[in-house]
Design a protein around this motif. Structure first.
Motif, PDB file in Angstrom:
ATOM      1  N   ASP A   1       3.428 -42.971  65.796  1.00 14.87           N
ATOM      2  CA  ASP A   1       2.495 -43.069  66.925  1.00 14.87           C
ATOM      3  C   ASP A   1       2.818 -42.045  68.005  1.00 14.87           C
ATOM      4  O   ASP A   1       2.082 -41.905  68.981  1.00 14.87           O
ATOM      5  CB  ASP A   1       2.565 -44.457  67.591  1.00 14.87           C
ATOM      6  CG  ASP A   1       2.120 -45.571  66.662  1.00 14.87           C
ATOM      7  OD1 ASP A   1       1.312 -45.296  65.759  1.00 14.87           O
ATOM      8  OD2 ASP A   1       2.596 -46.715  66.843  1.00 14.87           O
ATOM      9  N   ILE A   2       3.977 -41.408  67.858  1.00 17.76           N
ATOM     10  CA  ILE A   2       4.446 -40.492  68.899  1.00 17.76           C
ATOM     11  C   ILE A   2       4.340 -39.061  68.402  1.00 17.76           C
ATOM     12  O   ILE A   2       4.931 -38.710  67.374  1.00 17.76           O
ATOM     13  CB  ILE A   2       5.916 -40.800  69.271  1.00 17.76           C
ATOM     14  CG1 ILE A   2       6.069 -42.273  69.652  1.00 17.76           C
ATOM     15  CG2 ILE A   2       6.388 -39.882  70.386  1.00 17.76           C
ATOM     16  CD1 ILE A   2       7.501 -42.689  69.885  1.00 17.76           C
TER      17      ILE A   2
ATOM     18  N   GLN B   1       8.382 -34.434  69.636  1.00 13.86           N
ATOM     19  CA  GLN B   1       9.665 -35.040  70.044  1.00 13.86           C
ATOM     20  C   GLN B   1      10.554 -35.346  68.842  1.00 13.86           C
ATOM     21  O   GLN B   1      11.308 -36.318  68.862  1.00 13.86           O
ATOM     22  CB  GLN B   1       9.442 -36.338  70.854  1.00 13.86           C
ATOM     23  CG  GLN B   1       8.515 -36.213  72.048  1.00 13.86           C
ATOM     24  CD  GLN B   1       9.077 -35.371  73.185  1.00 13.86           C
ATOM     25  OE1 GLN B   1      10.121 -34.735  73.042  1.00 13.86           O
ATOM     26  NE2 GLN B   1       8.384 -35.327  74.297  1.00 13.86           N
TER      27      GLN B   1
ATOM     28  N   PRO C   1      10.370 -35.203  82.627  1.00 16.87           N
ATOM     29  CA  PRO C   1       9.219 -35.415  83.507  1.00 16.87           C
ATOM     30  C   PRO C   1       8.466 -36.704  83.180  1.00 16.87           C
ATOM     31  O   PRO C   1       8.567 -37.222  82.061  1.00 16.87           O
ATOM     32  CB  PRO C   1       8.338 -34.185  83.249  1.00 16.87           C
ATOM     33  CG  PRO C   1       8.801 -33.600  81.966  1.00 16.87           C
ATOM     34  CD  PRO C   1      10.232 -33.975  81.819  1.00 16.87           C
ATOM     35  N   PRO C   2       7.725 -37.244  84.148  1.00 19.49           N
ATOM     36  CA  PRO C   2       7.014 -38.502  83.947  1.00 19.49           C
ATOM     37  C   PRO C   2       5.918 -38.403  82.883  1.00 19.49           C
ATOM     38  O   PRO C   2       5.332 -37.339  82.687  1.00 19.49           O
ATOM     39  CB  PRO C   2       6.384 -38.797  85.314  1.00 19.49           C
ATOM     40  CG  PRO C   2       6.380 -37.503  86.049  1.00 19.49           C
ATOM     41  CD  PRO C   2       7.518 -36.697  85.512  1.00 19.49           C
TER      42      PRO C   2
ATOM     43  N   CYS D   1       6.054 -38.539  79.638  1.00 25.14           N
ATOM     44  CA  CYS D   1       6.322 -37.718  78.455  1.00 25.14           C
ATOM     45  C   CYS D   1       7.061 -38.469  77.365  1.00 25.14           C
ATOM     46  O   CYS D   1       7.895 -37.901  76.665  1.00 25.14           O
ATOM     47  CB  CYS D   1       7.035 -36.433  78.856  1.00 25.14           C
ATOM     48  SG  CYS D   1       5.945 -35.360  79.795  1.00 25.14           S
TER      49      CYS D   1
ATOM     50  N   LEU E   1       7.991 -44.773  75.286  1.00 27.60           N
ATOM     51  CA  LEU E   1       7.469 -44.852  73.923  1.00 27.60           C
ATOM     52  C   LEU E   1       8.579 -44.689  72.874  1.00 27.60           C
ATOM     53  O   LEU E   1       8.636 -45.453  71.905  1.00 27.60           O
ATOM     54  CB  LEU E   1       6.437 -43.726  73.770  1.00 27.60           C
ATOM     55  CG  LEU E   1       5.119 -43.971  73.088  1.00 27.60           C
ATOM     56  CD1 LEU E   1       4.452 -45.241  73.535  1.00 27.60           C
ATOM     57  CD2 LEU E   1       4.184 -42.770  73.319  1.00 27.60           C
TER      58      LEU E   1
ATOM     59  N   ASP F   1      14.207 -48.620  82.695  1.00 27.75           N
ATOM     60  CA  ASP F   1      13.361 -47.530  83.185  1.00 27.75           C
ATOM     61  C   ASP F   1      13.674 -47.323  84.671  1.00 27.75           C
ATOM     62  O   ASP F   1      14.089 -48.259  85.347  1.00 27.75           O
ATOM     63  CB  ASP F   1      11.884 -47.904  82.988  1.00 27.75           C
ATOM     64  CG  ASP F   1      10.987 -46.673  82.959  1.00 27.75           C
ATOM     65  OD1 ASP F   1      11.502 -45.541  83.080  1.00 27.75           O
ATOM     66  OD2 ASP F   1       9.765 -46.842  82.823  1.00 27.75           O
TER      67      ASP F   1
ATOM     68  N   THR G   1       2.766 -30.332  70.007  1.00 29.42           N
ATOM     69  CA  THR G   1       2.857 -31.755  70.327  1.00 29.42           C
ATOM     70  C   THR G   1       1.563 -32.261  70.958  1.00 29.42           C
ATOM     71  O   THR G   1       1.081 -33.356  70.627  1.00 29.42           O
ATOM     72  CB  THR G   1       4.048 -32.017  71.270  1.00 29.42           C
ATOM     73  OG1 THR G   1       5.238 -31.569  70.623  1.00 29.42           O
ATOM     74  CG2 THR G   1       4.179 -33.487  71.619  1.00 29.42           C
TER      75      THR G   1
ATOM     76  N   ILE H   1      -0.769 -35.254  69.675  1.00 34.48           N
ATOM     77  CA  ILE H   1      -1.174 -36.417  70.482  1.00 34.48           C
ATOM     78  C   ILE H   1      -2.695 -36.596  70.424  1.00 34.48           C
ATOM     79  O   ILE H   1      -3.190 -37.705  70.232  1.00 34.48           O
ATOM     80  CB  ILE H   1      -0.674 -36.310  71.941  1.00 34.48           C
ATOM     81  CG1 ILE H   1       0.855 -36.189  71.976  1.00 34.48           C
ATOM     82  CG2 ILE H   1      -1.119 -37.539  72.754  1.00 34.48           C
ATOM     83  CD1 ILE H   1       1.443 -35.938  73.361  1.00 34.48           C
TER      84      ILE H   1
ATOM     85  N   ARG I   1      -4.584 -39.899  68.954  1.00 37.60           N
ATOM     86  CA  ARG I   1      -5.565 -40.650  69.751  1.00 37.60           C
ATOM     87  C   ARG I   1      -6.927 -40.686  69.062  1.00 37.60           C
ATOM     88  O   ARG I   1      -7.604 -41.706  69.073  1.00 37.60           O
ATOM     89  CB  ARG I   1      -5.762 -40.045  71.150  1.00 37.60           C
ATOM     90  CG  ARG I   1      -4.524 -39.833  71.968  1.00 37.60           C
ATOM     91  CD  ARG I   1      -3.785 -41.068  72.292  1.00 37.60           C
ATOM     92  NE  ARG I   1      -4.538 -42.061  73.034  1.00 37.60           N
ATOM     93  CZ  ARG I   1      -3.981 -43.076  73.679  1.00 37.60           C
ATOM     94  NH1 ARG I   1      -2.670 -43.234  73.684  1.00 37.60           N
ATOM     95  NH2 ARG I   1      -4.723 -43.947  74.317  1.00 37.60           N
TER      96      ARG I   1
ATOM     97  N   GLY J   1       2.127 -36.116  78.121  1.00 37.30           N
ATOM     98  CA  GLY J   1       1.509 -36.933  77.080  1.00 37.30           C
ATOM     99  C   GLY J   1       0.569 -37.971  77.676  1.00 37.30           C
ATOM    100  O   GLY J   1      -0.510 -38.242  77.149  1.00 37.30           O
TER     101      GLY J   1
END
Ligand code: ATP
Length: 265
Positions: free
Chosen positions: A18-19, A22, A59-60, A62, A66, A117, A187, A191, A195, A219
């Motif tokens: 699903d990712i 990475q 970074p946020p 990303c 997940l 987190d 990547t 994604i 989706r 992402g």
């Protein structure tokens, strides 16, 4: 009265597939969390030490959350998710108690992963603030208390690794550090492809083109472009058979990019 949310044990349903991208992060996590649990004898024979904890930074939006979830679901580990700021409480001693409680639950549910987190809320460097220092100390104590064999692994995530107290990264604590970067071209293409499997998309839409024009997106932003485009399609026509290229292009052009250069250094 506590304002803290209770921490529940989850079994997330996220697959590695699903990712997008990475690959290196996925592989390293498998190596340092799944292997020690599944191949304990080999680890012992070869003298490899299993890490107690892993720090994911980057970074946020990303995929830190997940990958932590996929690690739990693919390795059959229970998952306890905690947001750093949620454990903070103004009443003396409450935050420390909450930290201990999270570890107690994780041990009871082992093999398990505690996902912290926004760890910077608890783990920023020591300061004048006695209550902050108290929470940090109990976090360090709890991490030291996890014996290798209890089967609890801490995975922590932050966008701000620079503010963390060095003591958190000592051997036996968060001793593996992995950078989870912004998605590159391939990547982003992945994604979009992932989706689109769950969407009706106009024939002929080229994910390569979309990946190219979303340079600099996280992402999460790629995912929101897809959502936003689908809503535009509905706004235009409630019976719309698919999301058209024009909707996707418009969303890609207007999405707010949150990643700044200093986040990816
Ligand atoms: P934050 O630092 O803001 O907590 P994060 O790095 O933990 O963010 P996630 O919560 O993992 O980010 O990602 C947010 C959402 O973005 C995911 O739920 C998913 O929809 C999408 N996403 C991010 N990266 C990817 C990826 N590599 N593949 C597929 N979807 C992704």
């Amino acid at each position: 009265p506590s304002t803290m949310r209770e921490v529940f044990i989850e079994t997330p349903n996220v697959k590695w597939s699903d990712i997008g991208g990475q690959e290196e992060v996925k592989q390293k996590l498998r190596e340092c969390v799944e292997w020690p649990l599944k191949h304990r004898d080999t680890f012992r024979r070869l003298g490899v030490e299993a890490p107690r904890g892993v720090l994911l930074y980057g970074p946020p939006g990303c995929s830190k959350t997940l990958v932590a979830k996929a690690l739990a679901s693919e390795s059959g580990l229970n998952f306890l998710a905690v947001k750093g700021p949620e454990l903070l409480n103004k009443y003396v001693g409450e935050s420390e108690r909450a930290v201990r409680e999270v570890f107690r639950k994780a041990r009871a549910a082992s093999p398990s992963i505690i996902f912290f987190d926004e760890i910077d809320a608890l783990g920023s460097a020591r300061s004048e603030d006695a209550s902050h220092n108290g929470v940090l100390t109990s976090l360090l104590n709890e991490m030291d208390g996890i014996e290798e064999l209890t089967g609890v692994t801490v995975v922590a995530a932050t966008n701000r690794p620079d503010v963390l107290d060095d003591a958190l990264m000592r051997p036996g604590r968060l001793d593996r550090i992995l950078f989870v970067g912004a998605p590159d071209l391939a990547t982003r293409k992945d994604i979009f492809t992932i989706r689109f499997k769950g969407m009706a998309i106009e024939p002929g839409v080229d994910v390569d083109d979309l990946a190219r024009i979303t340079e600099g997106c996280s992402g999460a932003e790629v995912a929101s472009i897809c959502q936003d485009a689908a809503l535009s399609a509905m706004n235009e026509d409630l019976e719309s058979p698919f999301v058209r290229l024009a909707h996707l292009l418009h969303s890609a052009r207007t999405v707010r990019r949150r990643i700044t250069p200093e986040m990816i250094r």
